[in-house]
Design an enzyme around this catalytic site. Sequence first.
Site, PDB file in Angstrom:
ATOM      1  N   LYS A 178       0.895  -1.175   0.000  1.00  0.00           N
ATOM      2  CA  LYS A 178       0.000   0.000   0.000  1.00  0.00           C
ATOM      3  C   LYS A 178       0.926   1.215   0.000  1.00  0.00           C
ATOM      4  O   LYS A 178       1.440   1.619   1.032  1.00  0.00           O
ATOM      5  CB  LYS A 178      -0.864  -0.028   1.264  1.00  0.00           C
ATOM      6  N   GLU A 254       9.906   1.633  10.705  1.00  0.00           N
ATOM      7  CA  GLU A 254      10.898   2.706  10.480  1.00  0.00           C
ATOM      8  C   GLU A 254      10.137   4.014  10.602  1.00  0.00           C
ATOM      9  O   GLU A 254       9.312   4.335   9.747  1.00  0.00           O
ATOM     10  CB  GLU A 254      11.520   2.586   9.083  1.00  0.00           C
ATOM     11  N   CYS A 288      13.844  11.254   6.386  1.00  0.00           N
ATOM     12  CA  CYS A 288      13.720  10.927   7.812  1.00  0.00           C
ATOM     13  C   CYS A 288      15.038  11.108   8.545  1.00  0.00           C
ATOM     14  O   CYS A 288      15.066  11.345   9.739  1.00  0.00           O
ATOM     15  CB  CYS A 288      13.233   9.494   7.964  1.00  0.00           C
ATOM     16  N   GLU A 390       9.148  16.814  14.928  1.00  0.00           N
ATOM     17  CA  GLU A 390       9.580  16.586  13.547  1.00  0.00           C
ATOM     18  C   GLU A 390       8.742  17.464  12.606  1.00  0.00           C
ATOM     19  O   GLU A 390       7.516  17.394  12.614  1.00  0.00           O
ATOM     20  CB  GLU A 390       9.392  15.115  13.166  1.00  0.00           C
TER      21      GLU A 390
HETATM   22  P1  NAD Z   1       2.440   8.498   7.313  1.00  0.00           P
HETATM   23  O1  NAD Z   1       2.649   7.736   8.573  1.00  0.00           O
HETATM   24  O2  NAD Z   1       1.423   9.553   7.294  1.00  0.00           O
HETATM   25  O3  NAD Z   1       2.027   7.512   6.126  1.00  0.00           O
HETATM   26  C1  NAD Z   1       2.840   6.435   5.737  1.00  0.00           C
HETATM   27  C2  NAD Z   1       1.971   5.378   5.103  1.00  0.00           C
HETATM   28  O4  NAD Z   1       1.091   4.848   6.093  1.00  0.00           O
HETATM   29  C3  NAD Z   1       1.086   5.878   3.971  1.00  0.00           C
HETATM   30  O5  NAD Z   1       1.044   4.898   2.969  1.00  0.00           O
HETATM   31  C4  NAD Z   1      -0.255   6.038   4.645  1.00  0.00           C
HETATM   32  O6  NAD Z   1      -1.356   5.952   3.770  1.00  0.00           O
HETATM   33  C5  NAD Z   1      -0.233   4.862   5.597  1.00  0.00           C
HETATM   34  N1  NAD Z   1      -1.130   4.982   6.749  1.00  0.00           N
HETATM   35  C6  NAD Z   1      -1.508   6.112   7.396  1.00  0.00           C
HETATM   36  N2  NAD Z   1      -2.350   5.805   8.402  1.00  0.00           N
HETATM   37  C7  NAD Z   1      -2.498   4.464   8.398  1.00  0.00           C
HETATM   38  C8  NAD Z   1      -3.265   3.542   9.180  1.00  0.00           C
HETATM   39  N3  NAD Z   1      -4.039   3.950  10.180  1.00  0.00           N
HETATM   40  N4  NAD Z   1      -3.180   2.236   8.890  1.00  0.00           N
HETATM   41  C9  NAD Z   1      -2.404   1.796   7.882  1.00  0.00           C
HETATM   42  N5  NAD Z   1      -1.680   2.615   7.085  1.00  0.00           N
HETATM   43  C10 NAD Z   1      -1.728   3.935   7.347  1.00  0.00           C
HETATM   44  O7  NAD Z   1       3.872   9.031   6.899  1.00  0.00           O
HETATM   45  P2  NAD Z   1       4.224   9.960   5.658  1.00  0.00           P
HETATM   46  O8  NAD Z   1       3.693  11.319   5.961  1.00  0.00           O
HETATM   47  O9  NAD Z   1       3.840   9.268   4.404  1.00  0.00           O
HETATM   48  O10 NAD Z   1       5.834   9.991   5.714  1.00  0.00           O
HETATM   49  C11 NAD Z   1       6.550  10.900   6.480  1.00  0.00           C
HETATM   50  C12 NAD Z   1       6.942  10.254   7.800  1.00  0.00           C
HETATM   51  O11 NAD Z   1       7.655   9.061   7.547  1.00  0.00           O
HETATM   52  C13 NAD Z   1       7.890  11.116   8.620  1.00  0.00           C
HETATM   53  O12 NAD Z   1       7.518  11.012   9.973  1.00  0.00           O
HETATM   54  C14 NAD Z   1       9.246  10.453   8.412  1.00  0.00           C
HETATM   55  O13 NAD Z   1      10.175  10.655   9.439  1.00  0.00           O
HETATM   56  C15 NAD Z   1       8.852   9.018   8.311  1.00  0.00           C
HETATM   57  N6  NAD Z   1       9.877   8.260   7.603  1.00  0.00           N
HETATM   58  C16 NAD Z   1      10.683   7.419   8.305  1.00  0.00           C
HETATM   59  C17 NAD Z   1      11.690   6.716   7.655  1.00  0.00           C
HETATM   60  C18 NAD Z   1      12.625   5.786   8.385  1.00  0.00           C
HETATM   61  O14 NAD Z   1      13.327   5.028   7.721  1.00  0.00           O
HETATM   62  N7  NAD Z   1      12.649   5.805   9.700  1.00  0.00           N
HETATM   63  C19 NAD Z   1      11.842   6.864   6.279  1.00  0.00           C
HETATM   64  C20 NAD Z   1      10.993   7.733   5.592  1.00  0.00           C
HETATM   65  C21 NAD Z   1      10.007   8.425   6.259  1.00  0.00           C
HETATM   66  O1  6OD Z   2      18.718   4.395   2.468  1.00  0.00           O
HETATM   67  C1  6OD Z   2      17.849   3.671   2.971  1.00  0.00           C
HETATM   68  O2  6OD Z   2      17.883   2.439   2.878  1.00  0.00           O
HETATM   69  C2  6OD Z   2      16.742   4.271   3.714  1.00  0.00           C
HETATM   70  N1  6OD Z   2      15.896   3.423   4.299  1.00  0.00           N
HETATM   71  C3  6OD Z   2      16.610   5.619   3.755  1.00  0.00           C
HETATM   72  C4  6OD Z   2      15.578   6.277   4.457  1.00  0.00           C
HETATM   73  C5  6OD Z   2      15.378   7.596   4.285  1.00  0.00           C
HETATM   74  C6  6OD Z   2      14.317   8.274   4.949  1.00  0.00           C
HETATM   75  O3  6OD Z   2      13.704   9.192   4.488  1.00  0.00           O
END
Ligand code: NAD
Ligand code: 6OD
Length: 486
Positions: A178, A254, A288, A390
């Site tokens: 998804k 993550e 992130c 964040e």
């Molecule tokens: P988000 O949590 O809003 O959404 C991520 C995904 O989860 C989307 O596909 C969304 O539709 C889905 N989702 C949302 N609510 C849900 C629910 N109740 N049940 C199931 N699925 C659901 O995140 P975003 O805004 O898309 O991305 C930004 C966030 O992601 C930031 O907080 C960022 O730090 C984090 N992020 C973390 C990493 C990492 O590796 N730690 C990497 C990239 C992004």
């Molecule tokens: O480089 C990667 O494998 C990884 N997971 C990066 C994540 C970036 C977050 O926005």
Amino acid sequence: MKEIKHFINGEYVGSASGKLFDNVNPVNGQVIAKIHEAGEAEVDAAVKAARAALKGPWGKMTVAERTEILHRVADGITARFDEFLEAECLDTGKPKSLASHIDIPRGAANFKVFADLVKNVPTEAFEMATPDGTGALNYGVRRPKGVIGVISPWNLPLLLMTWKVGPALACGNTVVVKPSEETPTTTALLGEVMNAAGVPAGVYNVVHGFGGNSAGAFLTAHPDVDAITFTGETGTGETIMRAAAKGVRQVSLELGGKNAGIVFADCDMDKAIEGTLRSAFANCGQVCLGTERVYVERPIFDEFVARLKAGAEALKIGEPNDPSANFGSLVSHKHREKVLSYYQKAKDEGATVVTGGGVPDMPAHLAGGAWVQPTIWTGLPDDSAVVTEEIFGPCCHIRPFDTEEEAIELANSLPYGLASAIWTENSSRAHRVAGQIEAGIVWVNSWFLRDLRTAFGGSKQSGIGREGGVHSLEFYTELKNICVKL
Ligand code: NAD
Ligand code: 6OD
């Protein structure tokens, strides 16, 4: 108007409900496609296809056959590089100059790296004594975990989705993905590549939609999903963990971060400036691992702030096709509202706005885009919302420190623990400080330098589990011990 459909059992299918939502190009606000929103019926069909494929040819393949197919998937992405690039940039607004170096090549690499890894993964064996003297042999075998639910975010859509799908498939699982509702296109396009590479129907499935009360929630609640891997916000991670508790399914999370950069007076200033500019502003700050808190040792504070300001002001804002642009739009207007609300909070909390803090002037044809200025603040208290929450935008707050201990304490002061970057030419200090930072990933004199065999993930509220190398294989396989009495 182009429609983006689900990919179930090797075919593109629309939603029975006929529900569609808009796919918007964030650089000008124009609708570029209509996306089908999955209901429970489509999610169930995708999970059923994935379950059946486990028992079909995919489940019967040798590792060599499977990994050869995954190499073809990687080659298929590379062969259609320009299409993936175009799609990713239309969905996200990021510059092609960035996505062509990071997002798309990593999308291909994520299949090759894990295909090669599973061919060489060792298993354990133990000989043991038994009272009758004949002994016994224990050996471990790894089996796929089953049907994996993959939920991915919008900031690096292809990269982060394939970072999960690559190892999941390499280990013999099947997946239902998804993607984020903001960025569905490359995940959808990958279905064509899977078919052309000879991936059997039902191995890779995609359902589109939103999170709560939509495709995301239906997928995580589905009882026939064996494990869930998620990248996104910490709050969403908590919701998904609760859903996974039903049926005691494993989760890999993550999550968010509020990462600290620590710049010591003995750093190489050029490297520290270049690295901090990238870590704060690359991908319009939507990484992130990005640095939103910068701690700088007092003797070099003023020089650092002045040079980072100059670097931020030299960034070239532009649309993806502008070859000189290295700073794109945010992913959506909704996200821009969030980022701009923090720009306002910073002013309300009394920040000194070193640069930016608003919306750039753009030419008329881009006026409807989700643009914001790269922004730097100083002077905020440590407990202000801008310093503790964040933002996920192109911004950072810079604060001076006086001692190593103080810098470590500041870096560790928040409930997040994803990444950190330390800038120093003193290698003893680098090791000493890196060892004390509460984060899953610490870079010294670099940022986002990736070796895909290494452990990747967050501590504290930034995640559960590690991805990368054998750590991904731990999640995507079940290790079984077989004990044979001799
Ligand atoms: P988000 O949590 O809003 O959404 C991520 C995904 O989860 C989307 O596909 C969304 O539709 C889905 N989702 C949302 N609510 C849900 C629910 N109740 N049940 C199931 N699925 C659901 O995140 P975003 O805004 O898309 O991305 C930004 C966030 O992601 C930031 O907080 C960022 O730090 C984090 N992020 C973390 C990493 C990492 O590796 N730690 C990497 C990239 C992004
Ligand atoms: O480089 C990667 O494998 C990884 N997971 C990066 C994540 C970036 C977050 O926005």
